[in-house]
Design a protein around this motif. Structure first.
Motif, PDB file in Angstrom:
ATOM      1  N   VAL A  15       0.760   0.265   1.757  1.00 16.50           N
ATOM      2  CA  VAL A  15       1.762   1.237   1.325  1.00 16.50           C
ATOM      3  C   VAL A  15       2.313   1.918   2.571  1.00 16.50           C
ATOM      4  O   VAL A  15       1.553   2.468   3.374  1.00 16.50           O
ATOM      5  CB  VAL A  15       1.146   2.289   0.370  1.00 16.50           C
ATOM      6  CG1 VAL A  15       2.204   3.294  -0.060  1.00 16.50           C
ATOM      7  CG2 VAL A  15       0.526   1.607  -0.836  1.00 16.50           C
ATOM      8  N   GLU A  16       3.628   1.870   2.753  1.00 16.35           N
ATOM      9  CA  GLU A  16       4.270   2.516   3.893  1.00 16.35           C
ATOM     10  C   GLU A  16       4.836   3.865   3.467  1.00 16.35           C
ATOM     11  O   GLU A  16       5.532   3.967   2.452  1.00 16.35           O
ATOM     12  CB  GLU A  16       5.386   1.636   4.448  1.00 16.35           C
ATOM     13  CG  GLU A  16       4.882   0.306   5.010  1.00 16.35           C
ATOM     14  CD  GLU A  16       5.997  -0.535   5.592  1.00 16.35           C
ATOM     15  OE1 GLU A  16       7.173  -0.305   5.228  1.00 16.35           O
ATOM     16  OE2 GLU A  16       5.702  -1.423   6.417  1.00 16.35           O
ATOM     17  N   ILE A  17       4.493   4.921   4.243  1.00 16.26           N
ATOM     18  CA  ILE A  17       4.986   6.266   3.955  1.00 16.26           C
ATOM     19  C   ILE A  17       5.460   6.905   5.259  1.00 16.26           C
ATOM     20  O   ILE A  17       5.170   6.416   6.348  1.00 16.26           O
ATOM     21  CB  ILE A  17       3.891   7.142   3.312  1.00 16.26           C
ATOM     22  CG1 ILE A  17       2.696   7.302   4.270  1.00 16.26           C
ATOM     23  CG2 ILE A  17       3.446   6.565   1.980  1.00 16.26           C
ATOM     24  CD1 ILE A  17       1.654   8.286   3.771  1.00 16.26           C
ATOM     25  N   ASP A  18       6.186   8.017   5.130  1.00 24.64           N
ATOM     26  CA  ASP A  18       6.698   8.695   6.327  1.00 24.64           C
ATOM     27  C   ASP A  18       5.583   9.399   7.091  1.00 24.64           C
ATOM     28  O   ASP A  18       5.534   9.362   8.321  1.00 24.64           O
ATOM     29  CB  ASP A  18       7.785   9.707   5.943  1.00 24.64           C
ATOM     30  CG  ASP A  18       9.061   9.038   5.472  1.00 24.64           C
ATOM     31  OD1 ASP A  18       9.347   7.925   5.963  1.00 24.64           O
ATOM     32  OD2 ASP A  18       9.754   9.600   4.615  1.00 24.64           O
ATOM     33  N   HIS A  26       2.925  11.450  -2.292  1.00 21.51           N
ATOM     34  CA  HIS A  26       3.801  10.794  -1.338  1.00 21.51           C
ATOM     35  C   HIS A  26       4.703   9.785  -2.051  1.00 21.51           C
ATOM     36  O   HIS A  26       4.323   9.192  -3.055  1.00 21.51           O
ATOM     37  CB  HIS A  26       2.977  10.039  -0.276  1.00 21.51           C
ATOM     38  CG  HIS A  26       2.098  10.913   0.552  1.00 21.51           C
ATOM     39  ND1 HIS A  26       0.918  11.439   0.085  1.00 21.51           N
ATOM     40  CD2 HIS A  26       2.215  11.358   1.825  1.00 21.51           C
ATOM     41  CE1 HIS A  26       0.353  12.179   1.026  1.00 21.51           C
ATOM     42  NE2 HIS A  26       1.115  12.135   2.101  1.00 21.51           N
ATOM     43  N   ARG A  27       5.900   9.594  -1.517  1.00 24.45           N
ATOM     44  CA  ARG A  27       6.809   8.561  -1.986  1.00 24.45           C
ATOM     45  C   ARG A  27       6.760   7.407  -0.993  1.00 24.45           C
ATOM     46  O   ARG A  27       7.058   7.589   0.187  1.00 24.45           O
ATOM     47  CB  ARG A  27       8.239   9.083  -2.093  1.00 24.45           C
ATOM     48  CG  ARG A  27       8.409  10.253  -3.057  1.00 24.45           C
ATOM     49  CD  ARG A  27       8.191   9.825  -4.505  1.00 24.45           C
ATOM     50  NE  ARG A  27       8.379  10.947  -5.420  1.00 24.45           N
ATOM     51  CZ  ARG A  27       8.164  10.874  -6.726  1.00 24.45           C
ATOM     52  NH1 ARG A  27       7.729   9.745  -7.251  1.00 24.45           N
ATOM     53  NH2 ARG A  27       8.351  11.935  -7.507  1.00 24.45           N
ATOM     54  N   ALA A  28       6.380   6.244  -1.472  1.00 24.58           N
ATOM     55  CA  ALA A  28       6.284   5.094  -0.582  1.00 24.58           C
ATOM     56  C   ALA A  28       7.675   4.644  -0.155  1.00 24.58           C
ATOM     57  O   ALA A  28       8.617   4.641  -0.944  1.00 24.58           O
ATOM     58  CB  ALA A  28       5.559   3.952  -1.276  1.00 24.58           C
ATOM     59  N   THR A  29       7.784   4.275   1.117  1.00 25.11           N
ATOM     60  CA  THR A  29       9.040   3.720   1.634  1.00 25.11           C
ATOM     61  C   THR A  29       9.011   2.200   1.653  1.00 25.11           C
ATOM     62  O   THR A  29      10.023   1.548   1.902  1.00 25.11           O
ATOM     63  CB  THR A  29       9.305   4.227   3.067  1.00 25.11           C
ATOM     64  OG1 THR A  29       8.196   3.864   3.910  1.00 25.11           O
ATOM     65  CG2 THR A  29       9.444   5.742   3.077  1.00 25.11           C
ATOM     66  N   GLY A  30       7.864   1.624   1.397  1.00 21.47           N
ATOM     67  CA  GLY A  30       7.717   0.176   1.345  1.00 21.47           C
ATOM     68  C   GLY A  30       6.297  -0.179   0.962  1.00 21.47           C
ATOM     69  O   GLY A  30       5.415   0.683   0.947  1.00 21.47           O
ATOM     70  N   GLY A  31       6.076  -1.431   0.626  1.00 22.92           N
ATOM     71  CA  GLY A  31       4.734  -1.854   0.266  1.00 22.92           C
ATOM     72  C   GLY A  31       4.689  -3.332  -0.036  1.00 22.92           C
ATOM     73  O   GLY A  31       5.717  -3.974  -0.255  1.00 22.92           O
ATOM     74  N   ASN A  90      -8.421  -3.712  -1.187  1.00 21.41           N
ATOM     75  CA  ASN A  90      -8.334  -2.741  -0.095  1.00 21.41           C
ATOM     76  C   ASN A  90      -6.942  -2.135  -0.059  1.00 21.41           C
ATOM     77  O   ASN A  90      -5.956  -2.798  -0.413  1.00 21.41           O
ATOM     78  CB  ASN A  90      -8.625  -3.402   1.258  1.00 21.41           C
ATOM     79  CG  ASN A  90     -10.049  -3.927   1.350  1.00 21.41           C
ATOM     80  OD1 ASN A  90     -10.948  -3.430   0.686  1.00 21.41           O
ATOM     81  ND2 ASN A  90     -10.253  -4.943   2.180  1.00 21.41           N
ATOM     82  N   ILE A  91      -6.866  -0.898   0.407  1.00 25.73           N
ATOM     83  CA  ILE A  91      -5.572  -0.208   0.514  1.00 25.73           C
ATOM     84  C   ILE A  91      -5.384   0.254   1.948  1.00 25.73           C
ATOM     85  O   ILE A  91      -6.281   0.856   2.539  1.00 25.73           O
ATOM     86  CB  ILE A  91      -5.499   1.005  -0.436  1.00 25.73           C
ATOM     87  CG1 ILE A  91      -5.619   0.549  -1.898  1.00 25.73           C
ATOM     88  CG2 ILE A  91      -4.192   1.772  -0.228  1.00 25.73           C
ATOM     89  CD1 ILE A  91      -5.697   1.698  -2.886  1.00 25.73           C
ATOM     90  N   THR A  92      -4.223  -0.038   2.509  1.00 30.19           N
ATOM     91  CA  THR A  92      -3.853   0.434   3.837  1.00 30.19           C
ATOM     92  C   THR A  92      -2.620   1.318   3.727  1.00 30.19           C
ATOM     93  O   THR A  92      -1.621   0.925   3.106  1.00 30.19           O
ATOM     94  CB  THR A  92      -3.540  -0.742   4.788  1.00 30.19           C
ATOM     95  OG1 THR A  92      -4.713  -1.518   4.961  1.00 30.19           O
ATOM     96  CG2 THR A  92      -3.071  -0.235   6.145  1.00 30.19           C
ATOM     97  N   VAL A  93      -2.694   2.516   4.282  1.00 27.23           N
ATOM     98  CA  VAL A  93      -1.552   3.420   4.333  1.00 27.23           C
ATOM     99  C   VAL A  93      -0.995   3.359   5.752  1.00 27.23           C
ATOM    100  O   VAL A  93      -1.701   3.674   6.725  1.00 27.23           O
ATOM    101  CB  VAL A  93      -1.960   4.864   3.977  1.00 27.23           C
ATOM    102  CG1 VAL A  93      -0.748   5.789   4.051  1.00 27.23           C
ATOM    103  CG2 VAL A  93      -2.581   4.911   2.583  1.00 27.23           C
ATOM    104  N   ALA A  94       0.243   2.920   5.882  1.00 29.74           N
ATOM    105  CA  ALA A  94       0.863   2.712   7.195  1.00 29.74           C
ATOM    106  C   ALA A  94       1.969   3.732   7.424  1.00 29.74           C
ATOM    107  O   ALA A  94       2.824   3.953   6.558  1.00 29.74           O
ATOM    108  CB  ALA A  94       1.436   1.303   7.293  1.00 29.74           C
TER     109      ALA A  94
END
Length: 311
Positions: A15-18, A26-31, A90-94
């Motif tokens: 999950v990409e966030i600011d 949070h609002r994801a910007t991509g994933g 697994n979850i990765t927050v980028a």
């Protein structure tokens, strides 16, 4: 052909966030969702570069079926060892600056019969392989000596064995004498029981590990490149700085590049660094393709700056 074993594979959701702020929405910007696990990533990177590979996976539950479905488009041939448990997620927050926060599940517990089936499957496939790679964490039920047992089981074959793990499983495997290990600086420091702050410390630690029976040590150093220590040479290589999008799977890509490049010497190290550098510029755990690589930008020296501090 290269056989990889991922004892504890996963579904990796990125999950990409600011910016990550604890306790907030949070609002994801991509994933994206990718097939995961260190050996899986190595096989994906190898397949992307048209290197023949088979990925061995203990697989169970709906997540296991999804993992196989996600791997199919990458051209990775899989051999699934059925287990009663479920493949982990697994979850990765980028974040945009390259910071990644990982939440990894423990994974299933394998029965003694399932553990024996995994080892037997790899040993049977090794007759067709130039390398066997055991990579990643071990699920419950395998025991910390699993990789060591695998190395011992393959010792009489012509197949070379690489272990890419950490902690007690890596320490046990080192004493079994694999042909190659690929720790990062932190994992190598844990192996030798002391901090590594300069390149000289890494060289000394790798040489110490070789004395315990390991043929070659390939150390991934993040932004400091990679170090290769073998019986014949000590090589340090690096690439110019790039914009880092995700570090997930970068070390696995580095290992795949090293094996795809022949598994020894300067040219393999160049390919390894080119793969790793390309991987960090891609989202999630996406593996680089040949068009993403820039081996011409990689610098390798056999006269490393031993006083260079690690970043």
């Amino acid at each position: 052909m290269i056989v990889t074993l991922t004892p504890n594979p996963s579904l990796d959701r990125t999950v990409e966030i600011d910016e990550l702020r604890r306790g907030e929405v949070h609002r994801a910007t991509g994933g994206r969702v990718d097939p995961g696990g260190k050996g899986v990533n190595v096989s994906r990177a190898l397949a992307s570069g048209d290197t023949a590979t088979i990925a061995v996976l203990p697989s169970g539950g709906p997540e296991g079926a999804q993992l196989a479905a996600l791997l199919a488009p990458f051209g990775v041939q899989t051999v699934q060892v059925p287990i009663a448990g479920t493949v982990r997620s697994n979850i990765t927050v980028a974040e945009p600056d390259g910071t990644t926060t990982k939440l990894n599940e423990a994974g299933p517990e394998l029965t003694p019969e399932e553990a024996a089936a995994v080892e037997r499957t790899v040993v049977d496939l090794a007759a067709r392989a130039s390398w066997v790679v055991g990579a990643g964490s071990l699920p419950r039920g395998l025991g910390v000596d699993f990789y060591a047992r695998l190395v011992a089981a393959l010792r009489s074959s012509d197949t070379q064995v690489c272990i890419d793990a950490s902690g007690p499983p890596l320490a046990a495997a080192v004493d079994a004498g694999p042909d190659l290990i690929k720790p990062n600086a932190e994992e190598l420091a844990e192996l030798v029981g002391r901090p590594l702050t300069r390149l000289a410390d890494v060289v000394d630690a790798a040489a110490e590990i070789r004395k315990r029976g390991v043929g070659t040590v390939l150390v991934s150093l993040g932004g400091d490149g990679a170090l290769l220590v073998s019986a014949d040479e000590v090589l340090h290589g690096w690439a110019p700085p790039v914009r880092v999008r995700s570090t997930v799977g970068a070390g696995d890509s580095t290992l795949a590049g090293f094996l795809a490049g022949g598994g020894r010497g300067r040219s393999a190290l160049v390919t390894a660094i080119a793969y790793g550098t390309a991987a960090v510029q891609l989202p999630g755990s996406v593996m680089p393709r040949p068009g993403d690589l820039n081996p011409g930008a990689v610098v390798v020296t056999d006269n490393p700056d031993l006083d260079r501090p690690l970043s």
